[in-house]
Scaffold this active site. Structure first.
Site, PDB file in Angstrom:
ATOM      1  N   LYS A   1       1.057   5.854  -3.898  1.00 23.48           N
ATOM      2  CA  LYS A   1      -0.202   5.152  -3.568  1.00 23.48           C
ATOM      3  C   LYS A   1      -1.415   6.086  -3.508  1.00 23.48           C
ATOM      4  CE  LYS A   1       0.318   1.564  -3.689  1.00 23.48           C
ATOM      5  NZ  LYS A   1       0.676   0.886  -4.975  1.00 23.48           N
TER       6      LYS A   1
ATOM      7  N   ARG B   1      -4.304  11.429  -0.715  1.00 21.20           N
ATOM      8  CA  ARG B   1      -5.268  10.436  -0.224  1.00 21.20           C
ATOM      9  C   ARG B   1      -5.138  10.401   1.295  1.00 21.20           C
ATOM     10  NH1 ARG B   1      -4.255   4.088  -1.938  1.00 21.20           N
ATOM     11  NH2 ARG B   1      -6.233   3.238  -1.188  1.00 21.20           N
TER      12      ARG B   1
HETATM   13  N1  LIG Z   1      -9.374   3.545 -11.288  1.00 19.16           N
HETATM   14  C1  LIG Z   1      -8.523   2.996 -10.415  1.00 19.16           C
HETATM   15  N2  LIG Z   1      -8.153   1.703 -10.527  1.00 19.16           N
HETATM   16  C2  LIG Z   1      -7.304   1.146  -9.625  1.00 19.16           C
HETATM   17  N3  LIG Z   1      -6.756   1.819  -8.590  1.00 19.16           N
HETATM   18  C3  LIG Z   1      -7.095   3.111  -8.448  1.00 19.16           C
HETATM   19  C4  LIG Z   1      -7.981   3.749  -9.336  1.00 19.16           C
HETATM   20  N4  LIG Z   1      -8.137   5.030  -8.942  1.00 19.16           N
HETATM   21  C5  LIG Z   1      -7.389   5.187  -7.847  1.00 19.16           C
HETATM   22  N5  LIG Z   1      -6.756   4.035  -7.550  1.00 19.16           N
HETATM   23  C6  LIG Z   1      -5.879   3.865  -6.405  1.00 19.16           C
HETATM   24  O1  LIG Z   1      -4.540   3.970  -6.842  1.00 19.16           O
HETATM   25  C7  LIG Z   1      -3.763   3.393  -5.802  1.00 19.16           C
HETATM   26  C8  LIG Z   1      -2.357   3.191  -6.289  1.00 19.16           C
HETATM   27  O2  LIG Z   1      -1.784   4.466  -6.352  1.00 19.16           O
HETATM   28  P1  LIG Z   1      -0.579   4.837  -7.299  1.00 19.16           P
HETATM   29  O3  LIG Z   1      -0.911   4.487  -8.702  1.00 19.16           O
HETATM   30  O4  LIG Z   1      -0.245   6.248  -7.034  1.00 19.16           O
HETATM   31  O5  LIG Z   1       0.550   3.872  -6.759  1.00 19.16           O
HETATM   32  S1  LIG Z   1       2.119   3.984  -7.008  1.00 19.16           S
HETATM   33  O6  LIG Z   1       2.649   4.961  -6.071  1.00 19.16           O
HETATM   34  O7  LIG Z   1       2.348   4.329  -8.407  1.00 19.16           O
HETATM   35  O8  LIG Z   1       2.618   2.616  -6.675  1.00 19.16           O
HETATM   36  C9  LIG Z   1      -4.510   2.132  -5.444  1.00 19.16           C
HETATM   37  O9  LIG Z   1      -4.239   1.856  -4.107  1.00 19.16           O
HETATM   38  P2  LIG Z   1      -4.642   0.459  -3.413  1.00 19.16           P
HETATM   39  O10 LIG Z   1      -6.138   0.359  -3.495  1.00 19.16           O
HETATM   40  O11 LIG Z   1      -4.190   0.602  -2.025  1.00 19.16           O
HETATM   41  O12 LIG Z   1      -3.946  -0.622  -4.176  1.00 19.16           O
HETATM   42  C10 LIG Z   1      -5.974   2.510  -5.698  1.00 19.16           C
HETATM   43  O13 LIG Z   1      -6.722   2.694  -4.529  1.00 19.16           O
END
Ligand SMILES: Nc1ncnc2c1ncn2[C@@H]1O[C@H](COP(=O)(O)OS(=O)(=O)O)[C@@H](OP(=O)(O)O)[C@H]1O
Length: 305
Positions: free
Chosen positions: A62, A143
């Site tokens: 995340k 994060r």
């Molecule tokens: N450009 C862009 N678009 C959408 N989301 C973005 C982006 N950059 C960073 N994030 C943040 O990425 C979070 C998800 O993290 P991960 O991809 O590491 O998740 S996972 O562990 O693979 O499930 C996700 O977490 P949440 O907001 O809590 O859903 C986003 O905050």
């Protein structure tokens, strides 16, 4: 496109392989223009092959790992596996040949990558990665651990709607606000603990930490640092991004192989569960000393309050 070309390559460099494809493409162009590059280069024909990764995005869950991987894939010198192979944490007994067979085909000089966020927190992974290659480059998107925990819980509840509340799971004892640091969404955020296990095997110089917050506020800035770390030309720049107000995140103007803008899917950028401000305060207090330890180990301050 790159696979069909015959490249003019110099002697191996960088990853112990050849010249980056982006530079070679430039060199080929110069050569075609008759500007005398040919004499300095050795002509060889390379075919694409499956190779073990040169770089891994090892975490954190995340943190923004999918966004980082998707952004890096715009780079012509990067070949990245789309799915999470979970080799070092789940499928290690399948062996390195299996792992290699999972990788996309790459030319010499291209950086092969994969991302599996669980690697950062699994005990055996650092030694196993080291056994594959002690030169591998490691990337961790970190994060604010409180926001990360809420994001993690929001994902869990989206799959298992009837679990207890965040508050119930986060505290061993509600009246004393004793935090249950063994609960996975909180335990993953003990970054110093996890980073120390990696530092037992790899020097800090081989581990690049990406700020998950800056990856959203300034994706091009974070991508510049990652490209530098990987020894690549800064090809992914602010020209590739736009801020999508509806999504609330940076999106790609033109993702790989498409001419249409693209944002990550709806599982990225979910609306978070609402958490009582007192709970947030307790968690921030809980993480403060852990974050300080992490900043010392990482030799940088991520500014989480
Ligand atoms: N450009 C862009 N678009 C959408 N989301 C973005 C982006 N950059 C960073 N994030 C943040 O990425 C979070 C998800 O993290 P991960 O991809 O590491 O998740 S996972 O562990 O693979 O499930 C996700 O977490 P949440 O907001 O809590 O859903 C986003 O905050």
């Amino acid at each position: 496109m790159v696979f069909s070309l015959v490249y003019l390559l110099t002697e191996p460099q960088g990853y112990g392989v050849s010249q980056p494809v982006s530079q070679v493409q430039n060199a080929s162009r110069e050569d075609a223009d008759g500007r005398g590059v040919q004499g300095a280069l050795e002509r060889r024909e390379y075919t694409a092959a499956r190779r073990l990764p040169h770089a891994l995005i090892i975490g954190v869950k995340k943190g923004g790992t999918r966004a980082l991987l998707e952004f890096l894939r715009l780079h012509p010198d990067i070949r990245a596996l789309g799915s999470e192979p979970h080799f070092f944490d789940r499928h290690y007994t399948r062996g390195l040949d299996w792992y290699r067979s999972m990788m996309p085909k790459a030319l010499e000089g291209q950086v092969v990558m994969e991302k599996t966020p669980r690697y950062f927190v699994t005990t055996d992974t650092p030694s196993r990665v080291h056994a594959m290659s002690r030169h591998v480059k490691l990337i961790v998107v970190v994060r604010d651990p409180v926001t990360r925990a809420i994001s993690d819980y929001t994902q869990i509840i989206s799959k298992t709607p009837h679990i207890p509340s965040f508050e119930t799971l986060a505290f061993k004892n509600h009246s004393t606000a004793e935090v249950d640091s063994q609960w996975s969404p909180l335990w993953i955020g003990l970054y110093a603990l996890h980073l120390q296990r990696w530092l037992d095997w790899f020097p800090l110089e081989q581990i690049h930490l990406v700020s998950g917050e800056r990856l959203i506020s300034d994706p091009a800035g974070e991508l510049a640092k990652v490209q530098d770390f990987l020894g690549l030309q800064r090809i992914v720049t602010d020209k590739h991004f736009y801020f999508n107000k509806t999504k609330g995140f940076p999106c790609l103007k033109k993702p790989e192989g498409s001419s249409k803008p693209h944002c990550l899917g709806k599982t990225k950028g979910r609306t978070h569960a609402r958490i009582d401000p007192h709970v947030l305060k307790s968690l921030r207090e809980f993480y403060r000393p852990h974050n300080e330890d992490f900043y010392k180990l990482a030799r940088q301050d991520f500014g989480w309050q």
